[in-house]
Design an enzyme around this catalytic site. Structure first.
Site, PDB file in Angstrom:
ATOM      1  N   CYS A 106      -1.507   0.596   7.390  1.00 47.09           N
ATOM      2  CA  CYS A 106      -2.950   0.321   7.487  1.00 47.09           C
ATOM      3  C   CYS A 106      -3.353  -0.863   6.612  1.00 47.09           C
ATOM      4  O   CYS A 106      -3.565  -1.969   7.114  1.00 47.09           O
ATOM      5  CB  CYS A 106      -3.778   1.545   7.097  1.00 47.09           C
ATOM      6  SG  CYS A 106      -3.501   2.979   8.157  1.00 47.09           S
TER       7      CYS A 106
ATOM      8  N   CYS B  87       0.881  -1.184   0.000  1.00 42.20           N
ATOM      9  CA  CYS B  87       0.000   0.000   0.000  1.00 42.20           C
ATOM     10  C   CYS B  87       0.912   1.226   0.000  1.00 42.20           C
ATOM     11  O   CYS B  87       2.059   1.124  -0.450  1.00 42.20           O
ATOM     12  CB  CYS B  87      -0.974  -0.027   1.177  1.00 42.20           C
ATOM     13  SG  CYS B  87      -0.206   0.017   2.815  1.00 42.20           S
TER      14      CYS B  87
ATOM     15  N   ASN C 295       2.277   1.346   4.447  1.00 44.33           N
ATOM     16  CA  ASN C 295       2.554   0.066   5.120  1.00 44.33           C
ATOM     17  C   ASN C 295       2.207   0.110   6.616  1.00 44.33           C
ATOM     18  O   ASN C 295       2.841  -0.548   7.430  1.00 44.33           O
ATOM     19  CB  ASN C 295       4.012  -0.367   4.907  1.00 44.33           C
ATOM     20  CG  ASN C 295       4.323  -1.816   5.297  1.00 44.33           C
ATOM     21  OD1 ASN C 295       5.435  -2.148   5.684  1.00 44.33           O
ATOM     22  ND2 ASN C 295       3.343  -2.697   5.208  1.00 44.33           N
TER      23      ASN C 295
ATOM     24  N   SER D 140      -1.873  -2.688   3.901  1.00 42.05           N
ATOM     25  CA  SER D 140      -1.053  -3.870   3.599  1.00 42.05           C
ATOM     26  C   SER D 140      -0.719  -4.720   4.832  1.00 42.05           C
ATOM     27  O   SER D 140      -0.711  -5.955   4.720  1.00 42.05           O
ATOM     28  CB  SER D 140       0.199  -3.512   2.782  1.00 42.05           C
ATOM     29  OG  SER D 140       1.047  -2.633   3.469  1.00 42.05           O
TER      30      SER D 140
END
Ligand code: 4NP
Length: 154
Positions: free
Chosen positions: A15, A10, A13, A17
């Site tokens: 939230c 994401c 990193n 992923s």
């Protein structure tokens, strides 16, 4: 067959992923699937930091402890180490293609491409909203994880 290695990506990193990583770890483990799993961000804003506290609390509600996860940025090496890379949204898919080495064997796609009927769609970023958004993210990443386990089991 090569052992599958899955990377979730994401922006930060902290939230989406890490939640995708936790949901997939949980389901891969339940299915007895031997797979390497990790997550990373395209940005370096939160390198070395634990996931967002709201994300940690959400995963804990579903039995996954992410307190030891640490943010890291995607590197060229990831395109060699991982067989599959799933990205949270189209903006980060573009970011990822910018840092991808010329030839690599990793399959790259959007995370929601895994869910029939949601192909091409972005996973909403809960970072800007309230805790309820994180529940929705957990539900989405869990659905994607279920499909991915089924795919890798074939
Ligand atoms: P993520 O959410 O990409 O799902 O981890 C975000 C986290 C942090 C930021 C943006 C999105 N940020 O701008 O710091």
């Amino acid at each position: 067959m090569v052992k599958p290695a899955v990377l979730f990506v994401c922006l930060g990193n902290i939230c989406r992923s890490p939640l995708a990583e936790a949901a997939f770890r949980q389901q891969a483990s339940a299915a007895g699937l031997d797979v390497l799993v990790d997550s990373a961000g395209t940005a370096d804003y939160h390198v070395g930091e634990p996931p967002d506290p709201r994300a940690i609390r959400t995963a804990l509600r579903f039995g996954m402890d992410m307190a030891d996860y640490r943010g890291r940025q995607v590197s060229a090496d990831d395109f060699v180490r991982f067989t599959h890379i799933f990205v949270a949204d189209r903006s980060n898919l573009l970011n990822l293609h910018r840092v991808a080495p010329q030839d690599h064997a990793a399959q790259i796609g959007l995370l929601l491409d895994l869910i029939p009927g949601r192909e091409g769609m972005d996973l909403t970023d809960p970072w800007y909203g309230d805790e309820a958004g994180f529940l929705e993210t957990w539900s989405d990443v869990s659905a994607a994880a279920r499909h991915l386990v089924a795919l890798l089991e074939r």
